[in-house]
Design an enzyme around this catalytic site. Sequence first.
Site, PDB file in Angstrom:
ATOM      1  N   GLU A   1     -14.120   8.163   5.602  1.00 22.84           N
ATOM      2  CA  GLU A   1     -15.075   7.658   4.623  1.00 22.84           C
ATOM      3  C   GLU A   1     -16.466   7.522   5.234  1.00 22.84           C
ATOM      4  OE1 GLU A   1     -15.209   3.917   1.434  1.00 22.84           O
ATOM      5  OE2 GLU A   1     -13.578   4.101   2.884  1.00 22.84           O
TER       6      GLU A   1
ATOM      7  N   LYS B   1      -7.539  21.157  -8.189  1.00 24.03           N
ATOM      8  CA  LYS B   1      -7.502  22.275  -9.139  1.00 24.03           C
ATOM      9  C   LYS B   1      -6.983  21.786 -10.485  1.00 24.03           C
ATOM     10  CE  LYS B   1      -6.902  25.911  -5.695  1.00 24.03           C
ATOM     11  NZ  LYS B   1      -6.018  26.976  -5.151  1.00 24.03           N
TER      12      LYS B   1
ATOM     13  N   ASP C   1      -3.839  12.166  -2.772  1.00 26.93           N
ATOM     14  CA  ASP C   1      -4.113  13.597  -2.936  1.00 26.93           C
ATOM     15  C   ASP C   1      -4.767  13.820  -4.298  1.00 26.93           C
ATOM     16  OD1 ASP C   1      -4.040  16.390  -3.256  1.00 26.93           O
ATOM     17  OD2 ASP C   1      -2.216  16.550  -2.053  1.00 26.93           O
TER      18      ASP C   1
ATOM     19  N   GLU D   1       0.836  -1.195   0.000  1.00 19.97           N
ATOM     20  CA  GLU D   1       0.000   0.000   0.000  1.00 19.97           C
ATOM     21  C   GLU D   1       0.872   1.246   0.000  1.00 19.97           C
ATOM     22  OE1 GLU D   1      -3.527   2.244   2.552  1.00 19.97           O
ATOM     23  OE2 GLU D   1      -3.355   0.061   2.629  1.00 19.97           O
TER      24      GLU D   1
ATOM     25  N   LYS E   1     -12.626   6.202   9.036  1.00 15.61           N
ATOM     26  CA  LYS E   1     -13.489   7.164   9.739  1.00 15.61           C
ATOM     27  C   LYS E   1     -13.854   8.308   8.813  1.00 15.61           C
ATOM     28  CE  LYS E   1     -11.738   6.286  14.405  1.00 15.61           C
ATOM     29  NZ  LYS E   1     -11.003   6.841  15.555  1.00 15.61           N
TER      30      LYS E   1
END
Length: 237
Positions: free
Chosen positions: A218, A146, A142, A67, A216
């Site tokens: 989510e 923008k 992330d 991960e 949490k």
Amino acid sequence: MPVTQDEFNEDGKFLRKIRSFVRREGRLTKGQEKALADLWPVMGVDFAPGMLDLAALFGREAPVVLEIGFGMGASLVEMAKNAPEKNFIGIEVHTPGVGACLSAAQEAGVTNLRVFCHDAIEVLDLMIPDGSLACLQLFFPDPWHKKRHHKRRIVQPEFAQKIRQKLAVGGVFHMATDWENYAEHMLEVMSAAEGYENTASSGNWVARPEWRPLTKFEQRGHRLGHGVWDLIFKRIN
């Protein structure tokens, strides 16, 4: 601390040093600090160029799940606890998150987890053998929401092929995001990527698999009516 790489032109002339990431030290709690001191020798893996012997790292042969960006590590630890037949590797640059993950792993009695505190791209390139992963997970990266920052998103065509190289044939790249625009971007990149197949049986997305715990963050999003999109693409060649 910054990690730099030298860039050269085609003639081998030195051009500049490129900083690939800055380790995010943050402020450690006493518990995180103690976990790093006590448990890093047990579960931590120091960055050192050279391909790992993953069977030796874990002391056994087992499918490896890696991960990227595990945050504070709660869901990664839960996955490792719930799947003792698999080996898990987590990569995170946020030192307090690594400390929290180690502490949670100890509390849960997890022994099938190893963690890096380093840049994921460098770890993949220089330490993870080709064809060695059963699954690579990228959850809630992330979104760089923008439009002018979309090029900074980690899921890009080059990254897709880097992951494919590290996956075993039949291995999967599992992504999740709560930004619909990023989900569409991921889908576009992965659908065009050579050597992959979307595992969704209908439509473009898959339902959240039972092995991916709800975070949490989510759960709060669900209460507010926010969507979450999971994509799972399999390496087919």
